[in-house]
Every structure is written in structure tokens, then in C-alpha cells.
Design a protein around this motif. Structure first.
Motif, PDB file in Angstrom:
ATOM      1  N   GLY A 355       0.822  -1.200   0.000  1.00 29.54           N
ATOM      2  CA  GLY A 355       0.000   0.000   0.000  1.00 29.54           C
ATOM      3  C   GLY A 355       0.855   1.249   0.000  1.00 29.54           C
ATOM      4  N   GLU A 356       0.248   2.367  -0.395  1.00 30.99           N
ATOM      5  CA  GLU A 356       0.982   3.622  -0.528  1.00 30.99           C
ATOM      6  C   GLU A 356       0.784   4.539   0.675  1.00 30.99           C
ATOM      7  OE1 GLU A 356       1.142   5.053  -4.854  1.00 30.99           O
ATOM      8  OE2 GLU A 356      -0.778   4.031  -4.710  1.00 30.99           O
ATOM      9  N   ASP A 357       0.489   3.967   1.841  1.00 27.57           N
ATOM     10  CA  ASP A 357       0.289   4.808   3.013  1.00 27.57           C
ATOM     11  C   ASP A 357       1.637   5.264   3.569  1.00 27.57           C
ATOM     12  OD1 ASP A 357       0.628   2.044   3.565  1.00 27.57           O
ATOM     13  OD2 ASP A 357       0.309   2.490   5.689  1.00 27.57           O
ATOM     14  N   ASP A 358       1.630   6.380   4.287  1.00 27.12           N
ATOM     15  CA  ASP A 358       2.865   6.994   4.759  1.00 27.12           C
ATOM     16  C   ASP A 358       3.570   6.172   5.830  1.00 27.12           C
ATOM     17  OD1 ASP A 358       2.430   9.071   3.057  1.00 27.12           O
ATOM     18  OD2 ASP A 358       1.384  10.316   4.538  1.00 27.12           O
ATOM     19  N   THR A 359       2.858   5.281   6.538  1.00 29.92           N
ATOM     20  CA  THR A 359       3.511   4.490   7.588  1.00 29.92           C
ATOM     21  C   THR A 359       4.571   3.562   7.019  1.00 29.92           C
ATOM     22  OG1 THR A 359       1.800   2.783   7.424  1.00 29.92           O
ATOM     23  CG2 THR A 359       1.433   4.565   9.011  1.00 29.92           C
ATOM     24  N   GLN A 360       4.399   3.136   5.764  1.00 32.66           N
ATOM     25  CA  GLN A 360       5.401   2.271   5.147  1.00 32.66           C
ATOM     26  C   GLN A 360       6.707   3.025   4.933  1.00 32.66           C
ATOM     27  OE1 GLN A 360       5.401  -0.874   4.218  1.00 32.66           O
ATOM     28  NE2 GLN A 360       3.300  -1.445   4.716  1.00 32.66           N
ATOM     29  N   LEU A 361       6.623   4.350   4.736  1.00 33.23           N
ATOM     30  CA  LEU A 361       7.816   5.128   4.435  1.00 33.23           C
ATOM     31  C   LEU A 361       8.560   5.580   5.687  1.00 33.23           C
ATOM     32  CD1 LEU A 361       6.396   7.399   1.593  1.00 33.23           C
ATOM     33  CD2 LEU A 361       7.530   5.198   1.387  1.00 33.23           C
ATOM     34  N   ALA A 362       7.957   5.416   6.849  1.00 33.00           N
ATOM     35  CA  ALA A 362       8.556   5.929   8.074  1.00 33.00           C
ATOM     36  C   ALA A 362       9.573   4.968   8.678  1.00 33.00           C
ATOM     37  CB  ALA A 362       7.470   6.242   9.095  1.00 33.00           C
ATOM     38  N   ARG A 363       9.690   3.765   8.141  1.00 32.70           N
ATOM     39  CA  ARG A 363      10.536   2.754   8.787  1.00 32.70           C
ATOM     40  C   ARG A 363      12.019   2.919   8.472  1.00 32.70           C
ATOM     41  NH1 ARG A 363       6.762  -2.535   7.288  1.00 32.70           N
ATOM     42  NH2 ARG A 363       4.851  -1.776   8.300  1.00 32.70           N
ATOM     43  N   ASP A 364      12.338   3.506   7.354  1.00 27.40           N
ATOM     44  CA  ASP A 364      13.727   3.553   6.900  1.00 27.40           C
ATOM     45  C   ASP A 364      13.991   4.946   6.337  1.00 27.40           C
ATOM     46  OD1 ASP A 364      16.139   3.344   5.454  1.00 27.40           O
ATOM     47  OD2 ASP A 364      15.865   1.184   5.256  1.00 27.40           O
ATOM     48  N   VAL A 375      10.056  -2.465   1.828  1.00 23.08           N
ATOM     49  CA  VAL A 375      10.106  -3.702   1.050  1.00 23.08           C
ATOM     50  C   VAL A 375      10.647  -3.429  -0.352  1.00 23.08           C
ATOM     51  CG1 VAL A 375       8.705  -5.525   0.012  1.00 23.08           C
ATOM     52  CG2 VAL A 375       8.237  -4.784   2.341  1.00 23.08           C
ATOM     53  N   ALA A 376      10.152  -2.356  -0.987  1.00 20.76           N
ATOM     54  CA  ALA A 376      10.634  -2.006  -2.322  1.00 20.76           C
ATOM     55  C   ALA A 376      12.097  -1.579  -2.281  1.00 20.76           C
ATOM     56  CB  ALA A 376       9.771  -0.892  -2.904  1.00 20.76           C
ATOM     57  N   ALA A 515      14.934  -6.640 -10.480  1.00 21.51           N
ATOM     58  CA  ALA A 515      13.739  -6.248  -9.740  1.00 21.51           C
ATOM     59  C   ALA A 515      13.027  -5.162 -10.544  1.00 21.51           C
ATOM     60  CB  ALA A 515      14.087  -5.734  -8.348  1.00 21.51           C
ATOM     61  N   ALA A 516      11.737  -5.034 -10.271  1.00 23.17           N
ATOM     62  CA  ALA A 516      10.927  -3.964 -10.871  1.00 23.17           C
ATOM     63  C   ALA A 516      10.084  -3.355  -9.774  1.00 23.17           C
ATOM     64  CB  ALA A 516      10.045  -4.511 -11.996  1.00 23.17           C
ATOM     65  N   LEU A 517      10.103  -2.034  -9.699  1.00 18.59           N
ATOM     66  CA  LEU A 517       9.307  -1.284  -8.734  1.00 18.59           C
ATOM     67  C   LEU A 517       8.246  -0.513  -9.504  1.00 18.59           C
ATOM     68  CD1 LEU A 517      12.245   0.144  -6.565  1.00 18.59           C
ATOM     69  CD2 LEU A 517      11.198  -2.128  -6.476  1.00 18.59           C
ATOM     70  N   LEU A 518       7.000  -0.848  -9.291  1.00 14.46           N
ATOM     71  CA  LEU A 518       5.885  -0.228 -10.007  1.00 14.46           C
ATOM     72  C   LEU A 518       5.257   0.803  -9.083  1.00 14.46           C
ATOM     73  CD1 LEU A 518       4.385  -3.534 -11.470  1.00 14.46           C
ATOM     74  CD2 LEU A 518       6.257  -2.127 -12.359  1.00 14.46           C
ATOM     75  N   LEU A 519       5.614   2.069  -9.282  1.00 15.63           N
ATOM     76  CA  LEU A 519       5.217   3.127  -8.366  1.00 15.63           C
ATOM     77  C   LEU A 519       3.871   3.737  -8.746  1.00 15.63           C
ATOM     78  CD1 LEU A 519       8.630   4.998  -7.905  1.00 15.63           C
ATOM     79  CD2 LEU A 519       7.791   2.921  -6.796  1.00 15.63           C
ATOM     80  N   ASP A 520       3.288   4.406  -7.759  1.00 19.16           N
ATOM     81  CA  ASP A 520       2.067   5.211  -7.963  1.00 19.16           C
ATOM     82  C   ASP A 520       0.975   4.419  -8.678  1.00 19.16           C
ATOM     83  OD1 ASP A 520       3.408   7.324  -6.785  1.00 19.16           O
ATOM     84  OD2 ASP A 520       4.126   8.118  -8.699  1.00 19.16           O
ATOM     85  N   GLY A 521       0.731   3.212  -8.217  1.00 16.27           N
ATOM     86  CA  GLY A 521      -0.327   2.411  -8.822  1.00 16.27           C
ATOM     87  C   GLY A 521      -1.681   3.076  -8.751  1.00 16.27           C
ATOM     88  N   VAL A 557       7.687  -5.340  -7.066  1.00 11.54           N
ATOM     89  CA  VAL A 557       6.955  -4.686  -5.985  1.00 11.54           C
ATOM     90  C   VAL A 557       6.035  -3.644  -6.614  1.00 11.54           C
ATOM     91  CG1 VAL A 557       7.096  -3.330  -3.871  1.00 11.54           C
ATOM     92  CG2 VAL A 557       8.859  -5.041  -4.382  1.00 11.54           C
ATOM     93  N   VAL A 558       4.737  -3.806  -6.399  1.00 18.85           N
ATOM     94  CA  VAL A 558       3.756  -2.871  -6.934  1.00 18.85           C
ATOM     95  C   VAL A 558       3.163  -2.091  -5.775  1.00 18.85           C
ATOM     96  CG1 VAL A 558       1.997  -4.702  -6.940  1.00 18.85           C
ATOM     97  CG2 VAL A 558       1.615  -2.616  -8.248  1.00 18.85           C
ATOM     98  N   MET A 559       3.181  -0.778  -5.878  1.00 15.44           N
ATOM     99  CA  MET A 559       2.648   0.072  -4.823  1.00 15.44           C
ATOM    100  C   MET A 559       1.176   0.320  -5.090  1.00 15.44           C
ATOM    101  SD  MET A 559       5.810   2.693  -4.110  1.00 15.44           S
ATOM    102  CE  MET A 559       4.868   3.554  -2.858  1.00 15.44           C
TER     103      MET A 559
END
Length: 684
Positions: A355-364, A375-376, A515-521, A557-559
């Protein structure tokens, strides 16, 4: 060769100064009447006109050649459709002025195809012929014809054995059987090699193959693959990139039967091949397959019609599957060519949805700087440690292509033209460039929100340029390449690198991406279009198919929210499941392809007049009209759109009634034009 019920009339005579010259002309002794398709646009003039053939043009005036005729006191181009002994017009016929070239460029097969396409889309024969027959280049016609290519050996088909019914389909192509298949390619598949094998199979049996792909990069890749099997002179590529003269030279080689394998973009669907054995469309969901000119034909539908009419085989292929392809299967008209699930699992990368929630971005902190969930970020770091490139797909190009007020989130617009503001990126004399309008280009150095008065701006979406900049800071020392817009990379070398690409511009890499990172799904899925989910999944599958298998460490990884159906289809690598769901939903809601829909665009008065002129079949209904864009100061819309919807079996009746209504309106002087399109890709 004229269609049933078509009328033939007298063209307007030549000016008076040529009357004496006309009286001295002598008509050809045999079949002196030429039926000509004159290059005129109005639908009410969409019929052949009869002209007398002078004796001096008797040898050159052959069916299919280009001619010049007098029409309404003007000298116009046309095609000579056929020669007959007499005309049923009671008046005096005008003379055929000139044979531009005796080359019969309009073959009987091509004429039948053009008439069929015009009938399906409610267009005129002239509109289709302008798309099907390229402009003439005299030097190319005068050159020595190409030597016919030798028939190749039938290629090995062991790679097709990975798919159910794969080898049996190629056996049918070789035997000249009109097999129809929808091919779901495995991840990592060298699709150009597989299509080249199918084309070479048809050529080995002495028949022709036409393969249509979305863009010129795909054409070059496919042409090389075909050349390895049928020889350099056994295949031609028909694209606008080759230039008008060279394209016409290649088109003539196909017309004259010197080449049996044709690859190209959407215009190649009209390639005048002899004895068609196989028609192929790759990635039929790509919007580039639809012509932007009237009557707006789609390559998949044209090739389906052409294969059916010629008794040829048809192959609709791709990593994803459209609802239209699913309908071909569910109706029983085509069979699916798919691999067993164990083959899919062995070839696919591991797919994770975040998911694209901000809590995922706060870990690192590093992940937060790159706008990537941990993860991405870890997937990218692992791929780079393995000395493999990482693909980063960003839905939009540019730096910050959309801005909004930082306080109230109102979209930021230009004070001059109300266009959207964007940050172009880069600096001028060391100072970052200010926001600018994407419509008129005016800069906005002192933005002030008209709603709340705040002067701060925030990004609504982040473009590929800004993403590449952020990734460069998050992964210092790693090469960052961008592909998209005017700078599309065809391939990149293997080795550790970050490749930031917009959808559809992903470069090929030897051995695949790590790897492939699929952003802004969310940005792809939230587009206000009927096909938004289908298009998003198609773009994700195309990128994920470039990644190495999971057994080799490949990660995708798809966001996007994992509960969404398109995301589930990607995680399970099951495009057929999603296509079936999409088709069922469209059938329930009455959307294409389960029903045929036409859009009518124009001014409110013109749309209303058009709707009054249309006699729909019993299953027909009218939706709208609704405004298309901005309204004027009086509150009136400049343009409106109405949708006409009928049952699928009444699709031809819808095309006929729209054609008739346009012909009636065109015959009335002063009638405002409308834009009519059947089965448009965009309905909303």
C-alpha cells in the motif's frame, strides 16, 4: 465490383474551354466506361462515378490504378474500380482525364477489405482508402521489382510446446487451416522470436503473414527475429519511420508478391499481401493500435475481419488479455493458447503488493528519501548487490507534472489560461525553475491559492525526472538512466543500474531485470476511464515480464492495494482471470465489447440534429448528451457528447444508420459537422 444498391451518377463536366477538345475524343473500343472512386469526403458522395475512357488511355486504365478526373469543376484523384461496357446513367459522361500510374495499387482483396472496414465503422470508402493505400512515389514505381524471396524451411517449434495447443496451432497454420487463437505469453518470453516462428511457418507453406505491433521499437525487434528465419529479403517493415519513399517501395514489394512476411505498426494491417495465411496482433490493448483518423479502425478488429474473410489463421497475443480477446474465447470463436500453471510459476518473478500509506515510508530514512516502502527499497538494494539492473516504472514523465495548494489541496492553475501548473525541474543560474503552466507556458513565481490564500505548493504526483533525482540520492554511486517522452531507450546494458521509465518505454536488458518497482499504482487505477484497470494491469504485466524468475532472485513490488482485482491478477500472474471478470462486469453494465457503442461529438445543436436524424434499431438507446469540456460565460458547453448503445448483434445496423444520418446531414448545406466513432477506447 460496385456494392449492392450503390448508385452511379454523372460527375460535373469540364470547363467550357475544353468542350471542343472533348468532342474530338474517341472512347475505348472495349469496356469504355470506368467506375471511379473519387477522393471526396462527404458521405452522400460515397459511391462510384462513371467516366468515359478515351482511346489513348485504353492500355493504361486498368482496374486498381490511380486516375485523375473532373468532379464539380475540380481535378481530383481517384481509383479506377472496374471497367464496364455501358453506364446506367442516362446523361452525358465526362472523360477520364489522366491515368496517374498504370500500377494496379488497389487490388480486389484490398478493395473488399476497405469496404468491409468502412461498413463496420460507419465510414466512407474514401476514408479507408486514404489509410490503406500510401501516397505514390514515381521513382519507386519505376525501379526494378524486388526478386521474390525463396520459401524458408519450417522452423522448429519446441518453444511453443510449453503452451497448451501451441504446437497444434502452428500445425494448423502450416496446413492452411483458419485457426484462431488468443496467446498469453509467459513472463520472460522472447515474444518476437515466437511470432517470427509463426510467420516463418506460414511462409514455409507458401502463404503470407502480417504481424502488427504497437510501436517502432517493437517493429525493429520483430524484424530482426523474422530475418533470422526467413532471410533479410523475406521480410519487410512498414512504418512511417522509414520515410514516404522507402515505405512506398516496400509496400510495392508486398503488393507484387516479392515478400511474404510483413511486420509493422497499425498501418500494416492493410498490407496488400497475397494469399494471407496468418494475421497477428501483439499487445492488442495498446492504444496505439487504434487509428486517430476516420473511421477510427482498430488493428485487432481489422485483422479479425481480414482473417475471417480470407480463411486465414489469427493470433492475438500479449502478456495481458483484453476484454475483447476474452470475448473471442468465451464466444467459442477462438481458442486460448496458455501455459500450464507450473510453467507460469517457474517463469514468473515474485510479486509483492504494498500500500501507498505513509507508515510504510517511516521505517527507513533512506527509503523515505526515495519515496519507497522498505520492502521495495530492500528489493532494489538486493538486485543491485547482485549486479543486476532495477526497473522503476513511474506513470508520468516530467518533474512534478501536477501541483496543488499545500493547505487546501486545491489544484494549482494558471492565472492567465486556467491551465495546470507544474514544476519543470532543473535550475537557471543555480536557482530552481519556478512553476509554469503546462498549457500556455507562463511562469508563476508568486503563486497564491484563490481558495485559501496560501502561497505554498505541493506535488499531486511525482514525475519520472523527480523520481530519478530522488533515487540517485538514495542510492549514491549507482547509475540512473531515464526512458520516456522524447528520450526512449531501446536497451540498456546488464549490470547494477536504476532505470526509471514511464509505462511503455521500458528498455530491454539482456538476462532480464533483477527487480521492478511499479510506483504510484493509484494514479494508474484512478484514471476516469472505462479501461483504467485493464490498462494498468497491461502496463504492469509488460514491466513484470522483463524481470528474472523468482528462482533467480527476481522481485516485483507494486505500490497498490493488494485487495484490488488488478493487483491480485498481477500477484497470481493470472491475466485471463481478470479479463473474464472484466468482461462479465461490462456485460452487466452494458459496456463494450459485449455491446456496441458509438460516440457523437460536436456542438449542442449539431449533436441534437444528428440524434434526430438517426433511426436506431430496436435494441438501441441514447445516453446523454453531456458537456465535454469547459463552459462559456453563458453557462453553455462548447462541445457535447452523446453515446448510442445497441446489442452486439445490431452492431452493423448501428453503423449503417449512423452512416445514413451523416450522409443526409452532409447533403444539407450549412449542417455543422459531428465526430462519429464506433467502439471508442474512451467513453468517459
Amino acid at each position: 465490383m460496385t456494392g449492392a444498391g450503390s448508385r452511379r451518377g454523372k460527375a460535373q463536366g469540364a470547363p467550357r474551354k475544353s468542350a471542343q477538345r472533348e468532342s474530338t475524343r474517341v472512347a475505348a473500343s472495349e469496356l469504355p466506361v470506368a467506375r471511379v472512386a473519387v477522393d471526396v469526403s462527404p458521405p452522400h458522395l460515397d459511391r462510384p462515378f462513371d467516366y468515359l475512357i478515351p482511346e489513348r488511355l485504353d492500355a493504361e486504365a486498368v482496374p486498381g490504378c490511380r486516375v485523375r478526373v473532373r468532379f464539380n469543376r475540380r481535378l481530383l484523384d481517384g481509383f479506377l474500380l472496374e471497367r464496364v461496357a455501358e453506364s446506367d446513367f442516362a446523361g452525358q459522361l465526362s472523360w477520364l482525364e489522366r491515368v496517374v500510374s498504370p500500377e494496379p495499387v488497389l487490388s480486389e482483396d484490398l478493395l473488399r477489405l476497405a469496404r468491409g472496414v468502412a461498413g463496420r465503422y460507419g465510414g466512407t470508402l474514401g476514408d479507408v482508402l486514404r489509410l490503406a493505400v500510401p501516397p505514390r512515389h514515381a521513382r519507386a514505381e519505376g525501379e526494378a521489382p524486388w526478386a521474390p524471396a525463396a520459401s524458408p524451411q519450417r522452423p522448429a517449434v519446441q518453444h511453443w510446446s510449453r503452451y497448451q495447443h501451441g504446437t497444434s496451432f502452428l500445425d494448423a497454420v502450416y496446413a492452411g487451416i483458419s485457426a484462431r487463437a488468443v496467446w498469453q505469453a509467459l513472463p520472460g518470453e522472447q515474444w518476437s522470436d515466437r511470432l517470427a516462428e509463426a510467420a516463418a511457418t506460414a511462409a514455409a507453406a507458401g502463404r503470407s503473414a502480417v504481424i502488427v505491433v504497437p510501436d517502432h521499437r517493437d517493429v525493429r525487434r520483430l524484424e530482426k527475429a523474422c530475418a533470422r528465419l526467413v532471410g533479410q529479403h523475406g521480410v519487410v517493415a512498414l512504418t512511417a519511420e522509414s520515410g514516404p519513399a522507402e515505405r512506398y517501395r516496400r509496400w510495392l514489394a508486398v503488393l507484387r508478391g516479392a515478400v511474404r512476411v510483413v511486420v509493422g505498426t497499425r498501418a500494416a494491417m492493410f498490407a496488400p499481401v497475397r494469399d494471407l495465411g496468418l494475421a497477428v496482433v501483439w499487445d492488442d490493448g495498446d492504444e496505439l493500435h487504434a487509428y486517430p483518423q476516420a473511421p477510427y479502425p482498430h488493428a485487432r478488429d481489422v485483422l479479425t475481419h481480414r482473417a475471417h474473410a480470407a480463411g486465414a489463421a489469427l493470433l492475438v497475443g500479449g502478456f495481458a488479455r483484453t476484454a475483447e480477446a476474452a470475448l473471442l474465447i468465451e464466444s467459442g470463436w477462438a481458442r486460448e493458447v496458455v501455459a500450464h500453471r507450473q510453467e507460469v510459476r517457474a517463469a514468473a518473478a515474485r510479486v509483492t503488493a504494498i500500500g501507498e500509506d505513509d507508515t510504510q515510508l517511516a521505517r527507513d530514512p533512506a527509503a523515505r528519501a526515495a519515496r519507497l516502502p522498505s520492502v521495495a527499497f530492500e528489493a532494489a538494494r538486493a538486485a543491485l548487490r547482485a549486479n543486476t539492473p532495477v526497473l522503476v516504472q513511474v506513470p508520468r514523465r516530467g518533474y512534478m507534472p501536477a501541483l496543488a495548494c499545500a493547505r487546501c489541496r486545491e489544484r494549482a492553475r494558471c492565472r492567465r489560461c486556467a491551465g495546470p501548473l507544474a514544476l519543470p525541474g532543473g535550475t537557471e543560474e543555480g536557482v530552481p525553475k519556478p512553476a509554469a503552466c503546462r498549457w500556455c507556458g507562463a511562469t508563476e513565481a508568486a503563486f497564491r491559492c484563490p481558495s485559501c490564500g496560501d502561497r505554498r505548493l505541493r506535488a499531486v504526483v511525482i514525475g519520472a525526472g523527480r523520481t530519478a533525482e530522488e533515487l540517485g540520492r538514495a542510492f549514491p554511486g549507482v547509475t540512473v538512466r531515464t526512458s520516456g517522452g522524447g528520450e526512449v531507450l531501446e536497451s540498456v546494458p546488464s549490470g547494477a543500474a536504476l532505470v526509471v521509465s514511464t509505462p511503455g518505454a521500458e528498455p530491454v536488458v539482456e538476462g532480464g531485470y533483477g527487480a521492478a518497482l511499479l510506483l504510484d499504482g493509484r494514479a494508474l487505477l484512478a484514471r476516469p476511464e472505462l479501461r483504467a484497470s485493464e490498462q494498468a494491469l497491461r502496463l504492469w504485466f509488460a514491466a513484470a515480464a522483463m524481470v528474472r524468475p523468482a528462482r533467480d532472485g527476481g522481485r516485483v513490488v507494486v505500490m497498490a492495494d493488494s485487495a484490488l482485482q488488478p493487483v491480485q491478477a498481477l500477484v497470481r500472474w493470472d491475466p485471463s482471470w481478470f479479463a473474464s471478470l472484466e468482461l462479465a462486469e461490462r456485460e452487466e453494465l452494458g459496456f463494450p465489447p459485449t455491446r456496441r457503442v458509438a460516440s457523437v461529438d460536436g456542438s449542442p445543436e449539431a449533436v441534437a440534429d444528428m440524434l434526430d436524424s438517426v433511426a436506431l434499431p430496436d435494441s438501441g438507446e441514447i445516453l446523454g448528451p453531456v458537456p465535454l469540456g469547459e463552459v462559456d460565460d453563458s453557462g453553455n458547453s462548447d462541445r457535447e457528447r452523446a453515446l448510442l448503445r445497441v446489442a452486439r448483434q445490431d452492431g452493423r445496423a448501428l453503423a449503417d444508420c449512423l452512416y445514413s444520418a451523416q450522409a443526409v446531414r452532409a447533403a444539407r448545406k450549412g449542417a455543422e459537422p459531428v465526430r462519429v466513432q464506433l467502439d471508442p477506447l474512451e467513453l468517459l
